[in-house]
Write an enzyme that holds these catalytic residues in place. Structure first.
Site, PDB file in Angstrom:
ATOM      1  N   LYS A 204       0.807  -1.219   0.000  1.00 23.38           N
ATOM      2  CA  LYS A 204       0.000   0.000   0.000  1.00 23.38           C
ATOM      3  C   LYS A 204       0.840   1.268   0.000  1.00 23.38           C
ATOM      4  CE  LYS A 204      -3.953  -2.228   0.312  1.00 23.38           C
ATOM      5  NZ  LYS A 204      -4.865  -2.334  -0.824  1.00 23.38           N
TER       6      LYS A 204
ATOM      7  N   SER B 163      -3.431 -12.419   3.749  1.00 24.74           N
ATOM      8  CA  SER B 163      -3.961 -12.245   2.388  1.00 24.74           C
ATOM      9  C   SER B 163      -3.001 -12.829   1.353  1.00 24.74           C
ATOM     10  CB  SER B 163      -4.233 -10.767   2.093  1.00 24.74           C
ATOM     11  OG  SER B 163      -3.031 -10.031   2.098  1.00 24.74           O
TER      12      SER B 163
END
Lengths: 94, 315
Positions: B43, B257
């Site tokens: 991110k 994830s």
């Protein structure tokens, strides 16, 4: 042939509260028609009329054996006796 | 490598081969180690790109307040950049996210507004939009619809992969905001259209899907179905199993994830082996496991881990 269909919380009003139901069909479209016979009203929540005929609604995802059917032939996606179908609302990540 | 400051070191991450998990010499897996970004997640790329785009447009000026709905990682990345660039950072974050993420946000100076667990990130988006309407001078970068999010991967992640591995055949990434897949997908569609783009989407527990009706579902504005070729839904059990396999066989300690993404990558590898085709499959290690130690994913049996993750936003 019986195929397990997992139903999300918001659609369980149609299945008498059941989290999973058994249905049948050789394609997802046929399966949804059988679902509709047993649980009237559910089809309209899953499918809408698109420009090219019936399509899965925008905020609904249908997975056959964990794969999104939009990439495997949409409502024409074939099913086998061992298929598992999961219906989920679209959610955000990030 | 030398950089003038931390922000300049975002991106340029290693691509490492996975000799043990790769099924054959012709079907190989490669991990793009995005955990090696400054805050430890992919991110950082999107956060930096969105902030720089807003600065360039004049939307963000020193002293501004940034508001963002986030399950944590984007917020942490934005908070890091905001701290260095002199902005106040406010995150709207669902209650069912890990404690580590909240502590890290506070460490980087962010303020946290909790949103209800039921409905997950959909609910965080809704709450943030309400707060943005009440505070018109705050800047919501809105990762779900901000082209700079995907742009970071179009100009960074995608080209890096192609430069390091020109023979790449598949890219497997996680589907959340869809930024990674949209950016990398568009890059390959334009520059090496034979590369297949595979999405792995986390399948959470029922609480997260607890919407009041189907019209409250959410598809990020960035999402363009034509840029991906397959989309898999991966539940917590498979994600945890794979994340453990990744550390056991290759020594890579990744977040949950990433386990979901590896699961889809291994499924693709198996298909390629069966089809007798050569494949070089790149998948994303989104972040390390550090922020998820308290979730219970890394200890005990798979059953226990699966139970522990039920209801949590684990990706």
């Amino acid at each position: 042939m019986a195929i397990e269909v997992r139903i999300p919380t918001i659609l369980r009003t149609y299945t008498g509260g059941e989290r999973a139901v058994e249905s049948s069909g050789s394609s997802v479209a046929e399966l949804i028609d059988s679902l509709e016979s047993a649980h009237p009203g559910i089809k309209d929540r899953l499918v809408e009329d698109g420009a090219d005929g019936p399509a899965v609604r925008r905020f609904v995802n249908i997975y056959v054996d964990d794969e999104d059917i939009r990439f495997t032939g949409a409502l024409a996606t074939e099913l086998s006796e061992s298929s598992t179908v999961v219906i989920l609302p679209a959610v955000a990540g990030g | 490598m030398k950089y003038a400051n931390l922000i300049e070191s975002v991106g340029g991450t290693p691509l490492v081969g996975l000799p043990t998990l790769s099924p054959t010499p012709d079907v190989r897996l490669w991990a793009k180690l995005e955990d090696q970004n400054p805050t430890g997640s992919i991110k950082d790329r999107a956060a930096l790109a969105m902030i720089e785009a807003a600065e360039a447009e004049g939307r963000l000026t020193p002293g501004c307040t940034i508001l963002e709905p986030t399950s944590g990682n984007t917020g942490i990345s934005m908070a890091m950049v905001a701290k260095l660039r002199g902005y106040r950072m406010v995150c709207v974050m669902p209650e069912n996210t890990s404690e580590e993420r909240r502590q890290l946000l506070r460490m980087w100076g962010a303020e946290i507004i909790p949103s209800p667990a039921a409905g997950g990130s959909n609910e965080a988006v809704r709450v943030a939009k309400g707060i943005a309407a009440e505070n018109p001078d705050w800047v919501m970068l809105y990762q779900y619809g901000n082209p700079a999010n995907a742009g970071a991967h179009y100009s960074g992640t995608g080209p890096e992969i192609l430069a390091d591995l020109p023979e790449v055949t598949h890219f497997v990434g996680g589907l959340g905001t869809t930024g990674t897949l949209m950016g990398v997908g568009r890059f390959f569609r334009e520059h090496q259209p034979g590369v297949r783009i595979v999405a792995a989407e986390p399948r959470y527990g029922e609480l997260v899907y607890g919407l009041r009706n189907l019209d409250e579902g959410f598809v990020p504005e960035l999402y363009d179905e034509s840029l991906i070729d397959a989309r898999f839904s991966v539940g917590p059990r498979d994600a945890v199993r794979r994340v453990r396999e990744l550390i056991e066989s290759e020594g890579i300690f990744a977040g949950i994830s990433t386990g979901a993404i590896l699961h889809a990558a291994l499924a693709q590898a198996a298909k390629s082996v069966k089809a007798g085709e050569r494949a070089d499959i790149v998948f994303v290690v989104c972040d390390g496991g550090w922020k998820y130690l308290s979730t219970g994913a890394y200890e005990g049996t798979l059953d226990e881990a699966e139970d522990a993750l039920d209801g949590q936003l684990w990706a």
